[in-house]
Scaffold this active site. Structure first.
Site, PDB file in Angstrom:
ATOM      1  N   GLU A 111       0.735  -1.219  -0.061  1.00 48.64           N
ATOM      2  CA  GLU A 111       0.057  -0.016  -0.076  1.00 48.64           C
ATOM      3  C   GLU A 111       0.900   1.229   0.097  1.00 48.64           C
ATOM      4  O   GLU A 111       0.336   2.438  -0.453  1.00 48.64           O
ATOM      5  CB  GLU A 111      -0.962  -0.021   1.360  1.00 48.64           C
ATOM      6  CG  GLU A 111      -2.054  -1.195   1.071  1.00 48.64           C
ATOM      7  CD  GLU A 111      -3.215  -0.959   0.022  1.00 48.64           C
ATOM      8  OE1 GLU A 111      -3.408   0.284  -0.224  1.00 48.64           O
ATOM      9  OE2 GLU A 111      -3.363  -1.778  -0.513  1.00 48.64           O
ATOM     10  N   SER A 489     -51.016 -29.385  35.126  1.00 51.01           N
ATOM     11  CA  SER A 489     -50.981 -29.828  36.839  1.00 51.01           C
ATOM     12  C   SER A 489     -49.606 -29.229  37.262  1.00 51.01           C
ATOM     13  O   SER A 489     -49.498 -29.153  38.474  1.00 51.01           O
ATOM     14  CB  SER A 489     -50.943 -31.301  36.698  1.00 51.01           C
ATOM     15  OG  SER A 489     -52.058 -31.870  36.218  1.00 51.01           O
TER      16      SER A 489
END
Length: 832
Positions: A111, A489
């Site tokens: 770069e 239940s």
């Protein structure tokens, strides 16, 4: 005679210094001076114009010194180990010194090789970029950038990626400012942490994980060089599509590294000969655990702090939070496996329900299959797409790009609701679930039934595990927290707790017989019935709970008052219900999390618990910004022990149920495991309490309970409620899921009894009649005639002189002259 002055002579008086004007005028008469002045003025005007047009509104480069990039939220488990992250941009911040020098050199070679010598702008590269731009005007092609790393930082962090000469000029101005405000190392650190490198990876550390599943300090030279080629255009060097192009660009970077003296020829040659070595995107090991748990954490964080950066500095996807949760990976794994196994076990034999999805089986199918995001549940169950089908086999493809064979014999299960072989219904493009079997694959089926599971610490309310279905990838609907279901239940213990709070005892006699109520002129009379259809006459409360008798429950609720029952349910956080008798049989909706937390409060002696998934939250700098437990603890941070008692924070929560009532309820529920509807759990060999539940239909089956240190709840049912089949009950479907979970989760836990609160009196009673016993002691047999029962002060049964009592005691004192088990069973009312 002296000469007279000429008549035309004129003289002027001048002050000292008046000679500068002529000198300047003389200079101005020179062409080169005028040209220089014009040039300087033009430059000044140009500078002012540039400032007005380009530089006036540019951001201050000094703000980069305090720049905080968007960071993901990282989640840790109960032991502090990272287990998950919430990210839209995968990024991990590292300090400059944490990047290997060779990696830095690779990026400089690719770069900006003069990075450490220029002052923000590379004039040579800039000139080349200008020429390239002019040559491509009107062609539609994009010119090469020529940007330095400093310019890229300015572009990415401050001004954006607009393609124009204007942006380029701004970029150069900012680059010069950045170079004055920051050191080269600081600029590189910013760049390496924020640059986009494909695969949703921002920053080099994230890219190292995305492409090689390594940290930066583990990368080899060719791997570093490959990452360095990605900043300009990651898609152009995709290793799955453009491997040759990527290798060519990587060789260029390696050559530049050698030209700059960062590697020698031998290193370059060896690196150039190496393959790319990238992993397939779909092949990254999945480290995340607890999909439903983490989704619930995400929802809570978004509600608290927002989702994106615009919502505040602590947002979920940008704030860089560190979140300590209560998830226990071992307990979570046990919950996931137990629930999945239970769902598959119930679904087995019902046939194949068809393909999960359909995709195009043409070129690019691996990406489409990976994007389908099929929730397969088990690690060895794989999503596959049918690529081609023959008479006796089908070619299938997996998400990693590999292919395999599915033989007809391995897909012989019937098609659900239709019949015939599942293989005959397969077609190219069908997304199915398979499991590797030797060199081929076998067809599997995602269960149509679903359910939820929650495990909680009853001492503090911390949720240790949560599973809201078969797989969070297949369905994000969390059935542990979002599914409103009738508990059946499993609600009954709270009916009896209300009764215990209002004068009844575990030994109270309640009639198990027909019970009808007149509802209204429109609704008429409502008669209740037991699940089995019969009735057993007068029985103890304990027996009614252990055997889950509906008629006894309704009668107890009626005698206590439904207003008191629903008040208890509300206080325990189960739900806010109308005071109608059907609620006593679990007809009111609730969630697994709410009901499990209520049972945890029973185990916590009636003290309030707030279920929590998050212990505390830290910001990106490690400061704690939220904590679940805010109780003060005086002396806890003392430097030295003062010789006194250990400092402790105050107990959590308020007392929402009488402690003795809560213990009595737990003690009765221990009997459900010992001789009631959950005896399948008895061989776990530790004190356990709990209750099964089966709602009308049955549409849902439940079990909730656990030990003194771990409480869990599970339900199973269809998302669109329909009958599970008459054979489905809480004791046969849900309780086995809990048992499988407990065998793993409780394996190394100490065996701890439930602790009775002060005031509880343990009294020997006759299990059948509920009367006090003076001769004999409770045995280890769960069916023993004499048991210990928990009573509140002054509530235990009194001694009587009734004739039948005296006869019974005399009979018990005689030697064993009975005819055997038949007499015992007859006297005890049968085994239950």
């Amino acid at each position: 005679m002296e000469d007279a002055p000429p008549e035309n002579l004129h003289m002027k008086l001048r002050r000292a210094g008046d000679g500068l004007g002529p000198a300047l005028r003389a200079l101005w008469q020179r062409r080169i001076v005028r040209w220089a002045a014009y040039a300087a003025g033009g430059l000044l005007v140009l500078w002012l114009a540039v400032w007005l047009v380009f530089a006036r509104d540019l951001p201050d480069a000094d703000q980069l010194l305090a720049y905080e990039p968007p960071l993901p939220t990282n989640v840790r488990d109960i032991d502090g180990m990272p287990v998950h992250s919430f990210a839209r941009e995968r990024r991990v911040e590292l300090a400059y010194d944490e990047y290997p020098p060779m990696l830095v050199h690779a990026f400089l070679a690719a770069e900006d090789k003069t990075f450490f010598s220029h002052s923000g702008v590379d004039l040579t590269g800039l000139a080349g970029a200008v020429i390239d731009y002019v040559s491509k005007l009107g062609s539609g092609e994009r010119a090469r950038g020529g940007s330095t790393i400093t310019q890229q930082v300015a572009k990415n962090l401050l001004i954006g990626d607009e393609y124009s000469p204007t942006r380029k000029i701004k970029e150069m101005i900012l680059a010069r400012r950045i170079e004055h405000a920051m050191t080269k190392q600081q600029i590189l650190e910013l760049y390496l942490n924020q640059i986009f490198l494909g695969r949703n990876a921002y920053g080099v550390q994230s890219a190292a994980r995305a492409y090689f599943d390594k940290d930066v300090d583990q990368l080899s030279l060719p791997e570093m060089a490959y990452l360095a080629i990605l900043p300009k255009a990651p898609a152009n060097y995709n290793p799955d599509r453009f491997a040759a192009r990527a290798l060519e660009r990587r060789d260029y970077v390696l050559a530049q590294m050698k030209a700059n003296g960062w590697i020698d020829e031998a290193q370059r040659a060896a690196a150039s000969a190496a393959p790319l070595g990238t992993i397939h995107r779909a092949a990254v090991v999945r480290r995340d655990i607890g999909g439903y748990f983490m989704e619930e954490v995400r929802r809570e964080l978004i509600e608290r702090y927002g989702e994106a950066a615009k919502d505040g500095p602590h947002s979920v996807y940008s704030g860089g939070l560190w979140v300590r949760t209560s998830i226990d990976p071992r307990v979570q794994g046990a919950a996931e496996t137990a629930l999945r196994d239970g769902l598959v076990r119930y679904d087995r034999g019902k046939g194949w329900s068809g393909p999960v999805k359909k995709i195009d089986p043409g070129d690019g199918w691996p990406a489409r299959l990976a994007a389908a995001n099929v929730g397969t549940g088990y690690a060895d169950w794989l999503a596959a797409v049918v690529l081609a089908k023959g008479a006796g086999s089908a070619e299938i493809g997996l998400a990693d790009g590999s292919t395999g064979t599915l033989y007809a014999a391995a897909a012989a299960m019937p098609k659900r609701g239709v019949g015939g072989r599942a293989f005959d219904f397969l077609a190219p493009g069908d997304v199915i679930v398979v499991k590797r079997e030797g060199g081929a694959f076998g067809l599997r089926n995602i269960p149509a039934v679903s359910g939820g599971f929650v495990a909680e610490d009853p001492h503090n309310g911390r949720v240790l595990a949560m599973q809201g279905g078969f797989d969070a990838r297949g369905s994000s609907f969390n059935r542990a927290t979002q599914a409103q279901r009738q508990p059946g239940s499993s609600f009954k213990p709270f009916v009896y707790a209300a009764a215990l709070d209002n004068g009844m005892t575990p030994a109270s006699i309640i009639v198990d017989g027909p019970f009808c109520v007149y509802q209204s002129a429109r609704l008429g009379q409502k008669c209740f019935r037991n699940f089995s259809g019969g009735n057993a006459g007068p029985q103890t409360m304990r027996w009614g709970v252990e055997q889950s008798r509906n008629l006894m429950t309704v009668r107890a609720a009626s005698q206590t008052g439904m207003d008191k029952v629903v008040k208890t349910a509300k206080a325990m956080g189960i739900g806010d219900y109308p005071a109608v008798l059907a609620i006593s049989l679990g007809a009111g909706d609730t969630t697994v999390l709410k009901l499990t937390n209520a049972y945890a409060m029973l185990a916590n002696n009636g003290r309030e618990l707030k279920p929590t998934l998050i212990d505390y939250i830290q910001d990106r700098n490690g400061k704690t910004i939220w904590r679940a437990d805010t109780r003060p603890c005086e002396g806890c941070n003392a430097k030295d022990w003062n010789g006194g008692s250990m400092p402790r924070p105050r107990p959590r929560g308020r007392q929402v149920m009488d402690a003795m009532t809560a213990y009595q309820t737990v003690h009765i529920l221990e009997g459900v495991v010992q001789r009631g509807t959950a005896t399948i759990l008895r061989d776990l060999g530790r004190p356990l309490f709990g209750k099964t539940g089966t709602s009308t239909g049955p549409t849902n089956v439940w079990f909730v309970g656990g030990s003194a240190d771990l409480v869990a709840g599970v339900y199973l049912g269809y998302d669109q409620p329909r009958s599970l089949g008459g054979y489905a009950q809480g004791g046969t479907v849900a309780a086995p899921i809990f048992k499988q979970f407990a065998q793993v989760a409780m394996k190394d836990m100490p065996v701890v009894p439930f602790r009775a609160p002060p005031g509880i009196r343990m009294v020997r009673i006759d299990r059948k009649s509920g009367r006090k016993v003076f001769a004999g002691w409770p045995g280890t047999d769960p069916k023993a005639a004499i048991i210990w029962e928990a009573f509140k002060p002054e509530s235990e049964p009194r001694r009587t002189i009734r004739r039948e009592e005296i006869a019974k005691q005399a009979d018990a004192a005689r030697p064993a002259q009975r005819s055997g088990d038949s007499d015992f069973l007859q006297r005890e009312g049968g085994i239950y």
